[in-house]
Design an enzyme around this catalytic site. Sequence first.
Site, mmCIF file in Angstrom:
data_model
loop_
_atom_site.group_PDB
_atom_site.id
_atom_site.type_symbol
_atom_site.label_atom_id
_atom_site.label_comp_id
_atom_site.label_asym_id
_atom_site.label_seq_id
_atom_site.Cartn_x
_atom_site.Cartn_y
_atom_site.Cartn_z
ATOM 1 N N SER A 29 79.106 10.854 65.943
ATOM 2 C CA SER A 29 79.690 11.827 66.845
ATOM 3 C C SER A 29 81.095 12.173 66.392
ATOM 4 O O SER A 29 81.780 11.365 65.751
ATOM 5 C CB SER A 29 79.737 11.271 68.275
ATOM 6 O OG SER A 29 80.416 12.157 69.143
ATOM 7 N N ARG A 30 81.522 13.381 66.730
ATOM 8 C CA ARG A 30 82.908 13.776 66.494
ATOM 9 C C ARG A 30 83.817 13.237 67.591
ATOM 10 O O ARG A 30 85.019 13.452 67.571
ATOM 11 C CB ARG A 30 82.995 15.300 66.394
ATOM 12 C CG ARG A 30 82.313 15.805 65.120
ATOM 13 C CD ARG A 30 82.225 17.296 65.048
ATOM 14 N NE ARG A 30 81.614 17.717 63.781
ATOM 15 C CZ ARG A 30 81.235 18.945 63.495
ATOM 16 N NH1 ARG A 30 81.383 19.901 64.393
ATOM 17 N NH2 ARG A 30 80.705 19.232 62.318
ATOM 18 N N LEU A 67 72.713 18.867 68.882
ATOM 19 C CA LEU A 67 73.952 19.631 68.782
ATOM 20 C C LEU A 67 73.792 21.003 69.443
ATOM 21 O O LEU A 67 72.688 21.448 69.753
ATOM 22 C CB LEU A 67 74.344 19.801 67.310
ATOM 23 C CG LEU A 67 74.523 18.511 66.517
ATOM 24 C CD1 LEU A 67 74.801 18.820 65.056
ATOM 25 C CD2 LEU A 67 75.648 17.667 67.104
ATOM 26 N N HIS A 72 72.268 24.073 64.819
ATOM 27 C CA HIS A 72 70.933 23.547 64.519
ATOM 28 C C HIS A 72 70.539 23.792 63.067
ATOM 29 O O HIS A 72 70.066 22.883 62.382
ATOM 30 C CB HIS A 72 69.893 24.174 65.449
ATOM 31 C CG HIS A 72 69.951 23.639 66.836
ATOM 32 N ND1 HIS A 72 69.022 23.956 67.803
ATOM 33 C CD2 HIS A 72 70.819 22.798 67.433
ATOM 34 C CE1 HIS A 72 69.321 23.337 68.930
ATOM 35 N NE2 HIS A 72 70.417 22.641 68.732
ATOM 36 N N LYS A 90 65.564 21.868 71.437
ATOM 37 C CA LYS A 90 65.236 23.282 71.639
ATOM 38 C C LYS A 90 66.521 24.064 71.948
ATOM 39 O O LYS A 90 67.478 23.487 72.470
ATOM 40 C CB LYS A 90 64.202 23.441 72.754
ATOM 41 C CG LYS A 90 64.666 22.897 74.136
ATOM 42 C CD LYS A 90 65.548 23.884 74.854
ATOM 43 C CE LYS A 90 66.182 23.321 76.084
ATOM 44 N NZ LYS A 90 67.229 24.211 76.630
#
Length: 295
Positions: A29-30, A67, A72, A90
């Site tokens: 993760s950021r 994300l 994507h 999705k």
Amino acid sequence: MLGAAWIADRAVLPALQGAGNARAVAIASRSPERARTMAERHGVERVHDSYEALLADPEVEAVYLPLVNSLHREWTLKALAAGKHVLCEKPLALTVTEAEAMAAGARVAGRLLMEALMYRFHPRLARQVTDIGRKPIRHVSSWFGFRAADPANYRLRPELGGGALLDVGCYCLSFARWLLGEPDEVAAVARTLDSGVDVTFGAALRFPTGQTAFAWGSFESPEYQAAEVVFEDRTLRIEEPFTAWKNPDDPYQLMLEAFSAAALTGAEAPLPLEESIANLRVIERVREAAGLRSY
């Protein structure tokens, strides 16, 4: 987990804990602190400080990618190139062109790519759709709405791939196509914010056999989802067809197990990429009919 998103915490990591053929080994993760908290809560072994580091982890065989929509394509292609199978949240991509590039990347890499459209793995809904398909259908309607009011929410930011059509419309249009096939006519209207992001849409579809469908999605309503199927002699209403929270069978776990089984055996994706691309094709037709900005 390529990203410490809410859906990973709320649904996917708990589903992995119950899955019989997969386990979570790493999160990247950021926001490292958020990822560490999530990893501790779900017993995940490692936290990587970058997406690149996770993709270089030799123990990681598959990646779940939750994300924002605008990322994507980029990170799916990078994960495939790193030799990982990818389960992408999705909608699979912003456009058909993006999705086709992702499908090509999966073919070149020889890895599995699937859209995480979990509602298709509801046993209850799958049984209903099988029963419905045995009878002549005249019309299908579906609705999916909830309130999204925070302007910082990615769903309301066009640069991140926001909009009701992509976020909830993908369910409603998928459901109509699941029952009726591909439409030959599409009409649509939408309401947008000044930013251009769509917050409510309605679409009318006509199919080659004369059947019709209506799909509605919104970020301006109370939490609401339902579907109705009109037959020659009766109607059927399905409450909450797209939710996972009130089902005794966890569709996220069933989806993860089906995806993992295909990855382990080299089988085709349980939800084929062709299905996801066809759904995006109808989404693009709705977008054009409603006069919405293109991605």
